[in-house]
Design an enzyme around this catalytic site. Structure first.
Site, mmCIF file in Angstrom:
data_model
loop_
_atom_site.group_PDB
_atom_site.id
_atom_site.type_symbol
_atom_site.label_atom_id
_atom_site.label_comp_id
_atom_site.label_asym_id
_atom_site.label_seq_id
_atom_site.Cartn_x
_atom_site.Cartn_y
_atom_site.Cartn_z
ATOM 1 C CB SER A 54 -0.950 -0.031 1.290
ATOM 2 O OG SER A 54 -0.299 0.263 2.231
ATOM 3 C CB ILE A 56 5.374 5.676 -0.020
ATOM 4 C CG1 ILE A 56 4.629 6.930 0.627
ATOM 5 C CG2 ILE A 56 6.552 5.963 -0.545
ATOM 6 C CD1 ILE A 56 5.298 7.628 1.614
ATOM 7 C CB SER A 186 9.606 10.748 8.010
ATOM 8 O OG SER A 186 8.840 11.621 8.672
ATOM 9 C CE1 TYR A 199 7.340 6.823 10.889
ATOM 10 C CE2 TYR A 199 7.420 9.308 11.219
ATOM 11 C CZ TYR A 199 7.264 8.303 10.613
ATOM 12 O OH TYR A 199 7.764 8.171 9.006
ATOM 13 C CE LYS A 203 10.207 6.076 9.068
ATOM 14 N NZ LYS A 203 10.253 5.214 8.229
#
Ligand SMILES: NC(=O)c1ccc[n+]([C@@H]2O[C@H](COP(=O)([O-])OP(=O)(O)OC[C@H]3O[C@@H](n4cnc5c(N)ncnc54)[C@H](OP(=O)(O)O)[C@@H]3O)[C@@H](O)[C@H]2O)c1
Length: 333
Positions: A54, A56, A186, A199, A203
């Site tokens: 799904s 990207i 991100s 998160y 990253k």
């Protein structure tokens, strides 16, 4: 002489500022999109895409398939991977056959499956040219309420699974004389974004690993890319972790949200791979501009945070309707 230097710096900064207002990528990425190698430069290569069921990952796979790039599609949901495979073959307009898109269902957090599945892909195609690490999940939670169990699960998924698969790929690329690895990070891996601290950390950690890997391999046939999208329309929000183990955030992206489309993001990821861009920022204006100032003028970012307030930033990031009270169903401040 001093005046000339000052004017040159001013022109440079002004050009950046003005261009950021118009483009949905950093200047290097936008430049390569217009004047660099097209995605078709990758025709015939084999790209191993994680999180391809799904968002990207799906749209990057389709963007590559349009130019005849062969694909390994992995994620947990086999039926969604089969759907994406069909979409890729259709988008390729007869450049790809059934055999050119390999579906491998796997839970990426089960590290014991990585080598077996990588070797399977190499046996199937005779080679893999690029690893595109994309699988991942975000988070909406207040820092002090987060269970350590959530931190551990998120690092397993967003960081350790990426690094383990990358190590397998790098060892393989060493043995065949070169290759390419890329990871979807991100903008939250570049700056600290409120209400998703785990998160952000997972990253940021990926940036550390990948920047060190690039420094080790520079000039030695391995290209290392980091893609940093801003808010993009995918299942991301509903799949996000919260502060509680086993809980999903569950809120859907609203049609009124200002988000990049997954299709546009997938196309830009294709450009990053074709041009081996070191680090790419992709987001609707003015987020790149904002991120640039957050990185290079942290005082400015602090000022914005103070003036706008983290709650309003949170609402701007997700949707106007959401409130912090709604965001933390199980633990209140
Ligand atoms: N959307 C955004 O606003 C945004 C912004 C910045 C960065 N990103 C990054 O973009 C990447 C893709 O996210 P997305 O927005 O496209 O979200 P998405 O639509 O939810 O896609 C996430 C993908 O990761 C896979 N995945 C999740 N857990 C997995 C697991 N344990 N094992 C294997 N695959 C797993 C999912 O497949 P299955 O469920 O089938 O396993 C899915 O294919 C993430 O790394 C995310 O951090 C997204």
């Amino acid at each position: 002489m001093f005046d000339v230097i000052i004017y040159a710096i001013l022109i440079y900064v002004l050009t950046y500022v003005i261009l950021f207002v118009f483009f949905d990528g950093d200047l290097e990425t936008v430049f390569y999109e217009k004047f660099g190698k097209p995605i078709g430069h990758l025709r015939g290569k084999v790209v191993f895409v994680t999180g391809a069921s799904s968002g990207i990952g799906e749209y990057t796979a389709v963007a590559l398939a349009k130019y005849g790039v062969k694909l390994v599609l992995t994620a947990r949901r086999k039926e969604e991977l089969e759907r994406v495979k069909k979409q890729c073959i259709e988008a390729s307009k007869n450049q790809l056959s059934q055999n050119d898109v390999l579906v491998i269902p796997m839970d990426i957090t089960d590290l014991s499956l990585h080598r077996k599945n990588w070797d399977y892909a190499v046996r199937h195609f005779g080679k893999v040219d690029i690893l595109f690490n994309n699988a991942g999940r975000s988070q909406r939670a207040l820092f002090e309420t987060i269970d350590m169990g959530v931190d551990r699960q998120m690092f397993e998924l967003n960081t350790f699974s990426v690094i383990n698969l990358t190590r397998i790929a790098v060892n393989y690329f060493n043995s065949v004389g070169g290759g390419q690895v890329a990871v979807v990070s991100s903008l939250a891996g570049v700056i600290g974004v409120p209400f998703s601290s785990t998160y952000d950390a997972t990253k940021h950690a990926v940036h550390g690993y990948y920047n060190a890997l690039r420094a080790e391999k520079i000039g030695r046939g391995l290209s290392v890319s980091i893609v940093c999208p801003g808010p993009t329309s995918t299942n991301f929000l509903s799949e996000s972790f919260t502060n509680t183990v086993g809980q999903k955030y569950g809120k859907s992206v609203q049609s009124t949200d200002r988000r990049l489309t997954a299709e546009r993001c997938g196309h830009m990821c294709g450009i990053v791979l074709a041009n081996k861009i070191r680090e790419s920022w992709i987001a609707l204006p003015p987020l790149i501009f904002f991120t640039y100032f957050a990185v290079y003028c942290p005082v400015f970012y602090n000022f914005i945070l103070k003036t706008v307030g983290p709650e309003r930033l949170f609402k701007a990031r997700d949707s106007q309707e959401l409130t912090l009270e709604e965001a933390y169903p199980s633990k209140r401040r």
